[in-house]
Design an enzyme around this catalytic site. Structure first.
Site, short mmCIF file in Angstrom:
data_model
loop_
_atom_site.label_atom_id
_atom_site.label_comp_id
_atom_site.label_asym_id
_atom_site.label_seq_id
_atom_site.Cartn_x
_atom_site.Cartn_y
_atom_site.Cartn_z
N ASP A 353 0.83 -1.21 0.00
CA ASP A 353 0.00 0.00 0.00
C ASP A 353 0.86 1.26 0.00
OD1 ASP A 353 0.85 -0.89 2.57
OD2 ASP A 353 -0.40 0.63 3.50
N GLU A 354 0.26 2.34 -0.41
CA GLU A 354 0.77 3.70 -0.20
C GLU A 354 2.26 3.87 -0.45
OE1 GLU A 354 -2.39 5.32 3.06
OE2 GLU A 354 -0.67 4.24 3.81
#
Ligand code: TNX
Length: 717
Positions: A353-354
């Site tokens: 993620d991210e």
């Protein structure tokens, strides 16, 4: 003859039942600006089981009474099944004071609690039946795991006091009932962010027990992030020496990680609750802690300085240079191998993620290939956040979707959100999915404006929102069409308790006076009642779920949590039973420093400044708490009928707290937050705390910044 809940018109619909069961009334939501009346809940006709079983029938006939002589009879020699019997005996011991004998036998005795793991295969691994009659209770399953799930239901058929950790003198009865049950989804998880906020082993174990009571069967441990590395890897001692020395808001730690022995202890404790641990090693973003410990992972070859801040997207491995790519590969192989060896469960979660916005897809792909190869080499299944779907994945990978309504609204439009495109790419690879939509299943989202902890980037998530969604359609448009992940690819649900904002006043960055609750206190408050809601989303058939029935069933669990010492949020949208779960509605005396909050001389004059004084039991020291729908309270003095009020709404520290005609304006709304052994009382308008000047008689009350002092901690009686 069965009773079941159906969706539609918001009423609990009772089919023809064997006994007359009172129909529970629908409570109208409180108007936004008037104090909500205390919800009145009708006593449950049959025990309120959460998650809602597939079928539950109340039967005529007497109750079963558990006594010190009741035996737990296991119809098997299988040690796992016998283990469930022992677990049940230990579970019941503190409150009942009984040391129930567990016997292995081939024939069910009368008046016993019988655990039979030899049920039909059709029950599946987790299905069970419970048959309770006056002359005994039988839990039947196909194996030990189903018995364990059935035992959680049985536990909820007993009085709430059974959850107490101390002996209670009362009858332990179970009404006659017939339950037949099995889960909708195999994967029903919860994630703990032990990276941002380290949870000591004992607190993880306690959380495992709390979650297992609601039939959660996966515990995802978010073990690595920018703010900390939490798992010891023998070959890389720096990871725990340096990488584990920070948390969000803390520096200088020496023991904020799990040794291999700690981790094994968590794994085996979880296994004893038929829960699988899913370790998460996040990357290629969220890797600052690794970079503080292994400089070869960085383009500049230098140790990164430990990070204890509150941002995301702050880090990326050096993906591009061959030398660093080789170092990263070595690092990942070492880490994944070590974690795989400690983990009996099939999954390793690789995060994904991210990443920082500048990350190229080549960089991302190369990372995913390296880390997923390392995972499959250890014969583990790749799991990851749905962003991982943008890269080629091994067959059978499991992706965790965390998008929200705003993403879903873009489905089918020219400008589909990036997350939706990644989701599509994952679905096109035939991956299976776990649903963790942030605006329903993120336990770090604030319930409402009164929530002291957490974030609200995905909006407030009141209990109703955590309950009202369907994993089968949550990757579609809001009208349920355009579903991206086909129903048969949905493997389950998971709640996620992030912990980057696990402190009071989390809408702002912390300051020197910020109170940091123990991880368990944070976890209890944010998880209860929402974790049981998500547990039901994952377990119960969609057709058996409806909010109005749920909020009443759930309300009957408040007394259970109180008995168990779970510091839950008495959310205003739940129909709490009796007085146990309705928060602080009612008349109270408030004391701090041994003195009671007081209107001097029981004056009825508007504008009188409040004081603390020696308790006299008079109405000038009695305060009625009335809850508003935003979770705040009006504090109404019983002598004057006037409300506790920040003088003219002044926002400065030191402003007087007076009594004034009740208006419902924000300077008369108070956020009452449990803190260890008491409560803080914070103005909803100014965010400053009700504070006594001293312990002297007649000490003046003002508002002050949170300092964690004794004169800001109030006992509410
Ligand atoms: C997003 S969504 C994160 C976490 C944060 C969380 C806070 C996702 C997979 N990652 O890094 O802790 O928001 O709400």
């Amino acid at each position: 003859m069965r009773w079941s809940c159906r969706r539609g018109r918001g009423l609990v619909v009772l089919a023809t039942a064997a006994v007359a069961l009172p129909l529970t009334a629908t409570l109208s939501p409180a108007a936004a600006d008037t104090p909500a009346p205390a919800p009145v809940a009708t006593p449950a006709p049959v025990a309120a089981v959460v998650p809602q079983p597939v079928s539950q029938q109340a039967l005529p006939g007497g109750e079963f009474t558990l006594t010190a002589k009741t035996r737990i009879a296991v119809l098997s020699r299988d040690s796992a099944a016998v283990g469930v019997g022992t677990y049940l005996s230990k579970l019941l011991a503190p409150a009942t004071g009984f040391d129930l004998q567990v016997v292995r036998t081939t024939k069910a005795p009368d008046k016993a609690v019988v655990l039979d793991p030899n049920g039909p295969k059709e029950l599946g691994a987790e299905g069970y039946t419970v048959s309770a009659r006056a002359n005994g209770i039988v839990v039947t399953a196909y194996g030990a795991q189903g018995l364990f799930r059935g035992v959680q239901t049985l536990r909820q058929l007993l009085p709430a006091a059974v959850e107490s950790r101390t002996k209670q003198s009362r009858a332990w009865t179970v009404a006659s009932t017939e339950i037949s049950d099995s889960p909708r989804y195999e994967y029903r998880g919860v994630m703990l962010d032990v990276a941002r906020r380290f949870f000591p082993v004992e607190q993880v174990k306690r959380y495992i027990d709390e979650a297992a009571a609601y039939k959660i069967n996966k515990l995802q441990l978010h073990l690595t992030d920018d703010q900390g590395w939490r798992i010891a890897i023998d070959a890389l001692p720096n990871l725990t020496k340096v990488g584990a020395s920070t948390q969000s808001g803390f520096t200088g730690g020496t023991g904020w990680y799990y040794t291999a022995a700690d981790y094994k202890e968590i794994v085996s404790y979880a296994a004893s609750r038929f829960m699988t641990v899913v370790p998460e090693i996040d990357g290629p973003g969220h890797t600052w802690a690794a970079q503080t410990s292994v400089p070869e992972l960085r383009c500049d070859d230098k140790y990164a300085r430990p990070y204890s801040g509150f941002d995301v997207k702050v880090s990326l491995f050096c993906l591009g240079e061959q030398k660093q790519m080789d170092a990263t590969k070595n690092f990942l192989q070492t880490v994944i191998k070590a974690v795989a060896e400690l983990t009996p469960g099939p999954y390793i979660h690789l995060g994904g993620d991210e990443v920082p916005d500048a990350t190229t897809s080549e960089q991302y792909d190369s990372y995913v290939k390296t880390v997923s190869d390392a995972t499959t080499a250890e014969k583990k299944t790749v799991m990851g956040w749905h962003q991982l779907g943008q890269s080629p994945l091994p067959a059978g990978s499991l992706l965790q979707y965390w998008g929200e309504d705003d993403d879903r609204k873009t489905i089918g439009t020219a400008k589909e959100a990036l997350g939706i495109r990644h989701l599509r790419a994952g679905a096109a690879q035939d991956a299976r999915f776990i649903m963790s939509p942030s605006d329903h299943a993120y336990l770090d989202m604030q319930y409402d404006a009164s929530t002291p902890y957490g974030l609200k980037w995905s909006g407030f998530v009141p209990v109703q929102r955590s309950y009202e969604w369907d994993p089968a359609t949550v990757t579609g448009k809001l009208d349920g069409t355009g579903v991206i992940v086909p129903a048969q690819k949905v493997a389950g649900v998971a709640a996620a308790l992030w912990a980057d904002r696990a402190y009071e006043g989390s809408n702002e960055l912390p300051n020197a006076g910020t109170r940091w609750p123990a991880p368990q206190e944070y976890a209890d408050f944010m998880s209860f009642p929402r974790l049981p809601a998500i547990a039901e989303v994952g377990w119960s058939p969609q057709s058996a779920r409806d909010w109005n029935g749920f909020r009443q069933r759930l309300g009957l669990h408040g007394p259970r949590w109180t008995a168990a010492g779970i510091g839950f949020y008495p959310a205003p949208d739940v129909a709490w039973a009796g007085t146990a779960g309705i928060g602080l509605e009612g008349v109270h005396t408030l004391t701090t420093g041994g003195k009671a909050l007081n209107v001097p001389g029981s004056s009825t004059a508007s504008g009188t400044q409040l004081t603390t004084a020696t308790a006299d039991g008079g109405s000038g020291q009695k305060w009625s708490f009335t809850r508003y729908s935003d979770g705040t309270y009006a504090l109404v003095n019983q002598a004057s009928g006037l409300c506790a009020d920040v003088n003219r709404g002044f926002t400065s520290a030191g402003a007087k707290i007076i009594q004034w005609t009740c208006t419902g304006t924000p300077n008369q709304r108070w956020i009452v937050t449990p803190v260890n052994g008491g409560h803080t009382i914070t103005s909803a308008k100014t965010k400053l705390l009700l504070t006594a000047a001293s312990t002297a008689d007649g000490a003046l009350i003002t508002q002050r910044a949170a300092k964690g002092t004794a004169l800001q901690k109030w006992t509410v009686e």
